[in-house]
Design a protein around this motif. Sequence first.
Motif, PDB file in Angstrom:
ATOM      1  N   ILE A  15      11.650  14.165  -1.833  1.00 14.65           N
ATOM      2  CA  ILE A  15      11.968  12.818  -2.340  1.00 14.65           C
ATOM      3  C   ILE A  15      10.724  12.214  -2.991  1.00 14.65           C
ATOM      4  CG2 ILE A  15      12.598  10.460  -1.653  1.00 14.65           C
ATOM      5  CD1 ILE A  15      14.230  11.812   0.687  1.00 14.65           C
ATOM      6  N   ARG A  16       9.594  12.347  -2.291  1.00 17.89           N
ATOM      7  CA  ARG A  16       8.343  11.780  -2.827  1.00 17.89           C
ATOM      8  C   ARG A  16       7.995  12.391  -4.180  1.00 17.89           C
ATOM      9  NH1 ARG A  16       5.030  13.889   0.575  1.00 17.89           N
ATOM     10  NH2 ARG A  16       4.161  15.350  -0.918  1.00 17.89           N
ATOM     11  N   ALA A  17       8.102  13.693  -4.290  1.00 15.48           N
ATOM     12  CA  ALA A  17       7.735  14.362  -5.550  1.00 15.48           C
ATOM     13  C   ALA A  17       8.660  13.928  -6.685  1.00 15.48           C
ATOM     14  CB  ALA A  17       7.797  15.879  -5.357  1.00 15.48           C
ATOM     15  N   ARG A  18       9.972  13.847  -6.399  1.00 17.26           N
ATOM     16  CA  ARG A  18      10.903  13.458  -7.465  1.00 17.26           C
ATOM     17  C   ARG A  18      10.681  12.005  -7.869  1.00 17.26           C
ATOM     18  NH1 ARG A  18      16.269  15.709  -4.694  1.00 17.26           N
ATOM     19  NH2 ARG A  18      17.418  14.697  -6.386  1.00 17.26           N
ATOM     20  N   ALA A  19      10.409  11.136  -6.907  1.00 13.87           N
ATOM     21  CA  ALA A  19      10.183   9.724  -7.236  1.00 13.87           C
ATOM     22  C   ALA A  19       8.886   9.554  -8.020  1.00 13.87           C
ATOM     23  CB  ALA A  19      10.167   8.888  -5.963  1.00 13.87           C
ATOM     24  N   HIS A  20       7.839  10.262  -7.616  1.00 16.14           N
ATOM     25  CA  HIS A  20       6.580  10.175  -8.379  1.00 16.14           C
ATOM     26  C   HIS A  20       6.774  10.712  -9.791  1.00 16.14           C
ATOM     27  CE1 HIS A  20       3.525   9.668  -4.840  1.00 16.14           C
ATOM     28  NE2 HIS A  20       3.938   8.519  -5.331  1.00 16.14           N
ATOM     29  N   ALA A  21       7.540  11.790  -9.931  1.00 17.78           N
ATOM     30  CA  ALA A  21       7.793  12.337 -11.274  1.00 17.78           C
ATOM     31  C   ALA A  21       8.528  11.327 -12.142  1.00 17.78           C
ATOM     32  CB  ALA A  21       8.586  13.643 -11.167  1.00 17.78           C
ATOM     33  N   ALA A  22       9.334  10.460 -11.500  1.00 19.68           N
ATOM     34  CA  ALA A  22      10.069   9.421 -12.233  1.00 19.68           C
ATOM     35  C   ALA A  22       9.232   8.149 -12.408  1.00 19.68           C
ATOM     36  CB  ALA A  22      11.374   9.098 -11.506  1.00 19.68           C
ATOM     37  N   GLY A  23       7.972   8.181 -11.967  1.00 21.93           N
ATOM     38  CA  GLY A  23       7.088   7.032 -12.168  1.00 21.93           C
ATOM     39  C   GLY A  23       7.269   5.912 -11.163  1.00 21.93           C
ATOM     40  N   LYS A  24       7.881   6.225 -10.024  1.00 22.07           N
ATOM     41  CA  LYS A  24       8.117   5.195  -9.000  1.00 22.07           C
ATOM     42  C   LYS A  24       7.076   5.291  -7.889  1.00 22.07           C
ATOM     43  CE  LYS A  24      12.039   4.428 -11.108  1.00 22.07           C
ATOM     44  NZ  LYS A  24      12.185   3.259 -12.001  1.00 22.07           N
ATOM     45  N   ARG A  25       6.735   4.143  -7.294  1.00 29.05           N
ATOM     46  CA  ARG A  25       5.932   4.120  -6.081  1.00 29.05           C
ATOM     47  C   ARG A  25       6.776   4.660  -4.927  1.00 29.05           C
ATOM     48  NH1 ARG A  25       0.573   2.455  -6.945  1.00 29.05           N
ATOM     49  NH2 ARG A  25       0.513   0.634  -8.313  1.00 29.05           N
ATOM     50  N   VAL A  26       6.108   5.268  -3.938  1.00 31.64           N
ATOM     51  CA  VAL A  26       6.831   5.819  -2.792  1.00 31.64           C
ATOM     52  C   VAL A  26       6.199   5.334  -1.488  1.00 31.64           C
ATOM     53  CG1 VAL A  26       7.746   7.891  -1.697  1.00 31.64           C
ATOM     54  CG2 VAL A  26       7.306   7.884  -4.156  1.00 31.64           C
ATOM     55  N   GLY A  27       7.026   4.740  -0.648  1.00 32.57           N
ATOM     56  CA  GLY A  27       6.597   4.306   0.673  1.00 32.57           C
ATOM     57  C   GLY A  27       7.320   5.077   1.754  1.00 32.57           C
ATOM     58  N   ILE A  28       6.783   5.013   2.975  1.00 32.61           N
ATOM     59  CA  ILE A  28       7.407   5.680   4.124  1.00 32.61           C
ATOM     60  C   ILE A  28       6.986   4.953   5.391  1.00 32.61           C
ATOM     61  CG2 ILE A  28       5.514   7.351   4.470  1.00 32.61           C
ATOM     62  CD1 ILE A  28       7.854   9.469   4.984  1.00 32.61           C
ATOM     63  N   PHE A  29       7.768   5.139   6.431  1.00 32.71           N
ATOM     64  CA  PHE A  29       7.486   4.523   7.729  1.00 32.71           C
ATOM     65  C   PHE A  29       6.806   5.540   8.644  1.00 32.71           C
ATOM     66  CE2 PHE A  29       8.501   3.353  12.076  1.00 32.71           C
ATOM     67  CZ  PHE A  29       8.177   2.006  12.092  1.00 32.71           C
ATOM     68  N   ALA A  30       5.682   5.164   9.244  1.00 36.67           N
ATOM     69  CA  ALA A  30       4.958   6.010  10.195  1.00 36.67           C
ATOM     70  C   ALA A  30       5.012   5.354  11.567  1.00 36.67           C
ATOM     71  CB  ALA A  30       3.510   6.179   9.761  1.00 36.67           C
ATOM     72  N   LEU A  31       5.345   6.154  12.583  1.00 38.81           N
ATOM     73  CA  LEU A  31       5.449   5.605  13.938  1.00 38.81           C
ATOM     74  C   LEU A  31       4.100   5.365  14.583  1.00 38.81           C
ATOM     75  CD1 LEU A  31       8.396   7.731  15.352  1.00 38.81           C
ATOM     76  CD2 LEU A  31       8.287   5.231  15.327  1.00 38.81           C
ATOM     77  N   ASN A  32       3.061   6.084  14.112  1.00 35.50           N
ATOM     78  CA  ASN A  32       1.750   5.979  14.762  1.00 35.50           C
ATOM     79  C   ASN A  32       0.655   6.369  13.775  1.00 35.50           C
ATOM     80  OD1 ASN A  32       1.627   8.869  14.717  1.00 35.50           O
ATOM     81  ND2 ASN A  32       2.924   8.896  16.542  1.00 35.50           N
ATOM     82  N   GLY A  33      -0.582   6.260  14.228  1.00 30.60           N
ATOM     83  CA  GLY A  33      -1.712   6.520  13.347  1.00 30.60           C
ATOM     84  C   GLY A  33      -1.758   7.963  12.856  1.00 30.60           C
ATOM     85  N   ALA A  34      -1.397   8.917  13.707  1.00 29.54           N
ATOM     86  CA  ALA A  34      -1.451  10.328  13.291  1.00 29.54           C
ATOM     87  C   ALA A  34      -0.456  10.587  12.161  1.00 29.54           C
ATOM     88  CB  ALA A  34      -1.158  11.236  14.488  1.00 29.54           C
TER      89      ALA A  34
END
Length: 255
Positions: A200-219
């Motif tokens: 998903i990230r690669a396709r969105a970046h290829a389309a020129g979009k910013r990509v965010g995600i949720f991380a449960l912890n620092g690692a």
Amino acid sequence: TFVSLAARLADATPALSAWISMPDPLIAESAARAGFDAVTLDMQHGLHDPVSVMRGVAAVTLAGQPTIVRVPVGDFAMASRALDMGASAVIAPMINSVADAEALVAATKYPPVGQRSWGPTRAIQLQGIDPAAYLANANQTTLAFAMIETLAAMAALDAILEVPGLDAVFIGPSDLSIALSNGANVDPMRIDNQDAASAIRARAHAAGKRVGIFALNGAQARLYRALGYDFIALGVDAAYFALGAAAMLADARRD
Ligand code: 3PY
Ligand code: MG
């Protein structure tokens, strides 16, 4: 002075956002002062409502940080209202089709891109600009994130990415892991889930979009930083409190 999320992303990528469920503005302001690059107020699973969002956005803005609001599923009217209250981005959960993405853009962008209705009184107050300047800049300085977290969204991804005016996607790795396992488990770190998120990230970046995600912890956030995400939401307020209390108590009880 007001800092939009768009401006923050221009000089701090990836931006690390707090994720706030508790509706008192003091919690949001404390997160803004704790060193995060942005603060997200959650109306989907968190306890925020329109009034607490209004107060929370003000507290975070006056503490010098950008505010993001995750609205409830399908509540595009609230997406407009969050921007009216001065949020600089909205995250819309469960965007599963082109029609969903178009509804998000319609609610969050002024014509000719969308159909956002005029009324940003609070945003104008907080940002210290005049109405003409707000209208001229809002479509660029406020960001609309479509959450990609279902099989339907993955199937429609390329078409969703082509919807004019959509700025960014935000991956919900927990829901995605439930979808990919057909309900068998919730495990954001499962290999197939991480592979899907990376695709998903690669396709969105290829389309020129910013990509965010949720991380449960620092690692998890460290992993996502290394992978090249633009925006990472980190943990949740209840965990900040519990972890901080546990660490301080352990220190106090050390002999
Ligand atoms: C998910 O992981 O499903 C989310 O919505 C992140 O908060
Ligand atoms: Mg989700």
